[in-house]
Scaffold this motif. Structure first.
Motif, PDB file in Angstrom:
ATOM      1  N   ASN A 156       0.814  -1.215   0.000  1.00 53.53           N
ATOM      2  CA  ASN A 156       0.000   0.000   0.000  1.00 53.53           C
ATOM      3  C   ASN A 156       0.845   1.263   0.000  1.00 53.53           C
ATOM      4  OD1 ASN A 156      -2.884  -0.742  -0.054  1.00 53.53           O
ATOM      5  ND2 ASN A 156      -2.370  -1.904   1.780  1.00 53.53           N
ATOM      6  N   GLU A 176      -5.179   5.473   3.789  1.00 51.92           N
ATOM      7  CA  GLU A 176      -5.545   4.600   2.670  1.00 51.92           C
ATOM      8  C   GLU A 176      -4.910   5.108   1.369  1.00 51.92           C
ATOM      9  OE1 GLU A 176      -6.860   1.793   3.456  1.00 51.92           O
ATOM     10  OE2 GLU A 176      -7.350   2.409   5.497  1.00 51.92           O
ATOM     11  N   SER A 177      -4.176   4.217   0.726  1.00 49.83           N
ATOM     12  CA  SER A 177      -3.355   4.596  -0.435  1.00 49.83           C
ATOM     13  C   SER A 177      -4.172   5.170  -1.584  1.00 49.83           C
ATOM     14  CB  SER A 177      -2.545   3.391  -0.912  1.00 49.83           C
ATOM     15  OG  SER A 177      -3.397   2.311  -1.258  1.00 49.83           O
TER      16      SER A 177
END
Length: 215
Positions: free
Chosen positions: A10, A64-65
């Motif tokens: 990620n 969150e990527s």
């Protein structure tokens, strides 16, 4: 802005996005092996302890990527890797969701229940009894994605996008954790080689790349 990055697929998604677009942000490396991401000061920024994490100038934080890449794409690059039109952006988001559901989620859960169990079992719910089935589910998902890729050159056709970055990061991760790409998936194998030839692939492989270590 400051990007908190670490080992893992990620964080690599965001590093590869930065390498592709040339967006510059300050960076700090978080040692997840030492559970630095589980400490109170980091969890105050990322409640689930997830990396990567983008801290904005006003103190707000985005974890969150994919969310980080979408934020940067909308604010810094005029939709460089999401798409120039609403239709292209919708297509990219569709492909990202397919990749996430079909491959990323089962691959990640399988790793946490198998090779990564010693690290993750003290930190979160793991499913060791399901690890084998999850690996098969991820492999089945890759076979479905192979049909989407077709002859390419990229997942979205002629347009290299965030979907390519997400899938490549996890294909490379899978190769390191007992979930290699099936050589029979010839579309994906050829696609993987095309992505690997991009400078961003090598640039993002070093998770400490661009990080100024504290004195």
């Amino acid at each position: 802005m400051k990007l908190y990055q670490s080992l893992g697929p990620n964080p690599r998604v965001v590093l590869m996005y930065l390498a592709e677009t040339g967006v510059q942000v300050d960076r700090r490396f978080v040692d997840i092996m030492a559970a630095e991401n589980r400490q109170p000061d980091f969890c105050a920024k990322s409640p689930l302890g997830h990396t990567p994490l983008l801290e904005l100038d006003d103190g707000g934080c985005i974890a969150e990527s994919i969310a980080i890449c979408e934020y940067l794409d909308e604010t810094r690059t005029a939709h460089a890797l999401l798409g120039a039109t609403a239709e292209e952006r919708a297509q990219t988001r569709m492909l990202v969701r397919i990749i996430d559901q079909q491959a990323v989620v089962p691959m990640t859960l399988a790793f946490r229940g198998a090779e990564g169990l010693p690290m993750f079992q003290p930190r979160m719910l793991c499913l060791p009894d399901a690890a084998g089935d999850l690996k098969r589910q991820a492999a089945s998902g890759m076979a479905a994605i192979d049909k989407i890729v077709g002859i390419g050159p990229w997942i979205a056709g002629d347009r290299f996008s965030l979907a390519d970055i997400l899938l490549f990061s996890f294909v490379e991760f899978g190769a390191m954790v007992g979930q290699p790409l099936d050589p029979a998936l010839t579309n994906l194998v050829a696609w993987r080689d095309r992505v690997a030839a991009r400078p961003s692939a090598a640039d993002s492989a070093n998770h400490k790349q661009g990080v100024a270590e504290p004195a």
